[in-house]
Design a protein around this motif. Structure first.
Motif, PDB file in Angstrom:
ATOM      1  N   TYR A   1       0.831  -1.207   0.000  1.00 24.40           N
ATOM      2  CA  TYR A   1       0.000   0.000   0.000  1.00 24.40           C
ATOM      3  C   TYR A   1       0.865   1.257   0.000  1.00 24.40           C
ATOM      4  CZ  TYR A   1      -3.069   3.693   1.711  1.00 24.40           C
ATOM      5  OH  TYR A   1      -3.746   4.876   1.842  1.00 24.40           O
ATOM      6  N   TYR A   2       1.913   1.228   0.815  1.00 25.17           N
ATOM      7  CA  TYR A   2       2.777   2.410   0.933  1.00 25.17           C
ATOM      8  C   TYR A   2       3.419   2.749  -0.410  1.00 25.17           C
ATOM      9  CZ  TYR A   2       6.572   5.471   2.396  1.00 25.17           C
ATOM     10  OH  TYR A   2       7.432   6.528   2.509  1.00 25.17           O
TER      11      TYR A   2
ATOM     12  N   GLN B   1       2.531   1.953  -3.356  1.00 23.33           N
ATOM     13  CA  GLN B   1       1.556   2.295  -4.395  1.00 23.33           C
ATOM     14  C   GLN B   1       0.980   3.703  -4.210  1.00 23.33           C
ATOM     15  OE1 GLN B   1      -1.372  -0.836  -4.274  1.00 23.33           O
ATOM     16  NE2 GLN B   1      -0.128  -2.230  -5.533  1.00 23.33           N
ATOM     17  N   ASN B   2       0.996   4.198  -2.963  1.00 25.00           N
ATOM     18  CA  ASN B   2       0.288   5.440  -2.667  1.00 25.00           C
ATOM     19  C   ASN B   2       1.132   6.557  -2.057  1.00 25.00           C
ATOM     20  OD1 ASN B   2      -2.733   4.605  -3.091  1.00 25.00           O
ATOM     21  ND2 ASN B   2      -1.802   2.938  -1.909  1.00 25.00           N
ATOM     22  N   TYR B   3       2.422   6.328  -1.842  1.00 30.82           N
ATOM     23  CA  TYR B   3       3.183   7.337  -1.100  1.00 30.82           C
ATOM     24  C   TYR B   3       3.272   8.671  -1.853  1.00 30.82           C
ATOM     25  CZ  TYR B   3       7.465   6.957  -3.932  1.00 30.82           C
ATOM     26  OH  TYR B   3       8.392   7.009  -4.949  1.00 30.82           O
TER      27      TYR B   3
ATOM     28  N   GLU C   1       0.906  10.111  -3.404  1.00 25.09           N
ATOM     29  CA  GLU C   1      -0.354  10.829  -3.267  1.00 25.09           C
ATOM     30  C   GLU C   1      -0.671  11.202  -1.828  1.00 25.09           C
ATOM     31  OE1 GLU C   1      -3.331   8.423  -5.034  1.00 25.09           O
ATOM     32  OE2 GLU C   1      -2.253   8.189  -6.943  1.00 25.09           O
TER      33      GLU C   1
END
Length: 687
Positions: free
Chosen positions: A39-40, A42-44, A46
């Protein structure tokens, strides 16, 4: 089925259930960690611009990683418990109660659920003192709530391996020595044995001592001094988790091989390993700005062993001996203190200081130097005066000086010292006291012989402000008899912490036996508690009696474990003696013996013996000052490198009978043997 066997079945089932659940938890948490990582990444990009979400995610991930590390450590401990969950039990009836309680004692605590009453109590828990300190009858233990009294109805000991009960017995039937013989008389290994299952009453009182800040243990060879000291550290760590951690403990060990030999003890007792270092290495690091290299104690011993005492040409003369003794003594410390009183006038040439129209006169600088900063070490004092000058300037001028400007000021103040070279100042001291001075050569060419290492270090610490090692909260000093008065003075200044100091004055590597416990109170004060350990457990009675006769000591305190008589033989050369070693190892070595030692007097003899044996046998290792590991098979080394180690068989070869250290050589070598001792004399060495 006995009560012990029934409890073993029950606690084994509970342990396996806990291991299964914990393994599942570890797997689930690991999946969570992997998901959080995914998750980190993939989204850091944003995540919010102020980084709050980024920070929260990182903290959550770190928390999970730490939790899983703790779970893995716990799993490792439970699996270890599964092999041997407990080794003792006490049936105890509290005063005022009708039903007794059974307390099972093991390496660590184990309860069905976190916070519930333990099924197995850690050997360091207060209630475990009942097992170590009392026989059947009236007893008590000190708990956080106070002293709890009652009666021991029965006390049992167990031997469990691989989860199977090998034996169990009521320990009040007085067969303790038989169990000791079986446990302590087993074959040697490449690591020191844990004694948690066989701790004796006098050993337990040392291990559980939390009142005395400086504990000095004088014990005979094989009395378990080192084991007791390490178990004491494990006990202190267990009882003071809030203030003491493994990284806060340092052991000064005699050599790196010994450090490897004891490295498993604390992990086996459920604690992390502690720091280890030799004092010589510490000293050399501290003197790296004074000299390029230093001689170590092993080099000095080799020089001393090179010839008979008092004979020139052997690398050690009578003058060497006198100088060394004096430079390690209380008289030396007093002489340095007297020298320092008069050094101020000789070392400093005061003059005016001026920087950008701001001036300090010679008189003002002298007043600051002698009065305001007079309590600061001499070579650090001018720096304090300089800082005072800079603070005044910045305050009055209302600006902060640049680094280049500070360097300009510093050079003016530093130039007032005639010299800041400790080596040069030490030569002034030697000259004043009628001793030969060291060569006047550049730092990169300087080599310090051992007699000058600690005197120079002491002088450095007295002339500069030395930061104490406050990150160390407990210091263990092994082989205490091999440290000089001067070295203990240095240790007292460096380590303002509690200490465990242990050794045996008979096992000295010095020609003069010294009882350091006699002068330690003068250095450390009244807070020194001295304890003697008079019973030996390592050697057979035959070996103990042989070693005792060498030192004129009785062996009545030794565990009466019998073995083969000590074998003495005479050969023409070292090579003939080594052939006998090989013959004995090939034909007479009992099954199960895993370690043997060939101990000689000097490193040169050891290397020669190793080369000879290695050509004829693959299972041979050589230990010198650079060695790091202790291995199975035949170990070849000089006797002073074998201190603290033990072997199934020991072969003592040669040695100069005319040398003052010959008796010490024999005694230290003989006391390394668990089961068999061979003394092989020979005339000389064939090239």
């Amino acid at each position: 089925m006995s009560r012990g066997s029934r409890f073993l079945m029950y606690v084994t089932k509970e342990l396996k259930d806990r291991i299964r659940k914990l393994s599942g938890t570890i797997q689930n948490v690991q999946k969570d960690i992997e998901s959080m990582n995914e998750y980190y990444w993939q989204n850091y990009t944003e995540m919010d611009q102020y980084g709050y979400e980024n920070y929260d995610n990182q903290q959550a991930l770190l928390s999970q990683v730490n939790a899983n590390q703790d779970n893995k450590q716990m799993l490792k401990r439970y699996k270890k418990l599964l092999d041997s969950p407990f080794f003792g039990s006490v049936e105890f009836l509290y005063d005022g109660e009708e039903e007794p309680e059974n307390f099972y004692i093991g390496i660590g605590n184990f309860a069905k659920e976190r916070g519930s009453v333990p099924l197995i109590y850690d050997w360091r828990a207060p209630v475990s003192g009942l097992f170590y300190d009392f026989d059947k009858g009236r007893a008590f233990y000190e708990a956080p709530a106070g002293i709890l009294e009652g009666e021991i109805l029965s006390k049992w000991q167990y031997k469990i391996r691989g989860g199977c009960m090998l034996y169990e017995f009521e320990s009040d039937v007085k067969i303790d020595d038989d169990i000791l013989k079986e446990e302590l008389g087993t074959n040697s290994d490449t690591q020191l044995k844990s004694i948690v299952r066989t701790i004796q009453r006098e050993q337990n009182s040392i291990i559980r001592n939390t009142k005395d800040r400086i504990l000095v243990i004088q014990g005979v060879a094989g009395s378990g001094k080192t084991s007791v000291a390490l178990h004491r550290i494990a006990y202190l760590l267990y009882h003071d988790r809030e203030h003491l951690r493994s990284r806060d403990v340092l052991i000064l060990s005699p050599n790196s091989v010994f450090a490897d030999y004891i490295s498993h003890i604390l992990p086996e007792l459920g604690e992390e390993n502690i720091q280890e270092m030799g004092m010589d290495l510490f000293a050399y690091r501290e003197l790296s700005d004074v000299a390029a290299d230093c001689e170590d104690r092993c080099h000095q011993i080799e020089r001393y062993l090179g010839g008979s005492t008092g004979e020139a040409g052997g690398g050690w003369s009578e003058q060497d001996e006198k100088r060394y003794r004096w430079k390690q003594s209380e008289e030396f410390v007093q002489a340095v203190e007297g020298f320092l009183v008069e050094l101020e006038d000789r070392l400093v040439d005061f003059r005016d200081v001026s920087f950008r129209h701001y001036d300090k006169s010679t008189e003002e600088i002298m007043r600051l130097f002698y009065d305001r900063f007079g309590s600061i070490s001499l070579l650090s004092r001018m720096n304090a005066v300089m800082e005072y000058f800079i603070d005044e300037f910045e305050t009055l001028k209302g600006r902060v000086l640049e680094e280049e400007e500070k360097e300009n000021i510093k050079s003016q103040f530093s130039s007032m010292y005639v010299t800041e070279d400790i080596y040069v100042i030490y030569n002034w001291f030697l000259e004043e006291n009628g001793f030969p001075v060291l060569p006047e050569i550049p730092k990169e060419e300087r080599f310090l012989v051992y007699e000058d290492v600690y005197p120079l270090l002491y002088l450095k610490y007295r002339l500069y402000v030395k930061k104490q090692q406050r990150d160390i909260r407990h210091l263990v000093i092994d082989e205490m008899q091999d440290y000089s008065y001067l070295q203990y003075v240095l240790l007292e200044k460096l380590f303002p912490c509690s200490m465990t100091i242990l050794g045996d004055c008979a096992q000295t590597i010095d020609v003069k036996e010294q009882d350091v416990s006699a002068f330690l109170p003068k250095i450390f004060g009244k807070k020194v508690k001295r304890i003697k350990m008079d019973k030996g457990y390592r050697n057979t009675l035959e070996i103990a009696e042989y070693a005792g006769k060498l030192m004129g000591a009785e062996t009545k305190g030794y565990l009466k474990r019998h073995g083969r008589e000590v074998s003495e033989a005479y050969y023409g050369t070292q090579e003939e003696a080594l052939e006998s070693v090989l013959l004995q190892e090939n034909t007479g070595r009992p099954d199960g013996y895993e370690t043997a030692a060939v101990l000689v007097m000097t490193d040169a003899d050891a290397l020669r013996a190793y080369v000879y044996l290695k050509e004829r046998c693959s299972d041979v290792s050589y230990i010198d000052r650079n060695s790091r590991n202790f291995r199975k098979g035949i170990t070849v080394t000089a006797y002073y490198m074998a201190k603290g180690l033990e072997f199934d068989q020991v072969f003592v070869l040669g040695g100069n009978k005319e040398h003052a250290m010959y008796k010490n050589f024999l005694y230290i070598s003989a006391t390394r043997a668990l089961h068999e001792l061979y003394i092989y004399n020979y005339d000389g060495i064939q090239d």
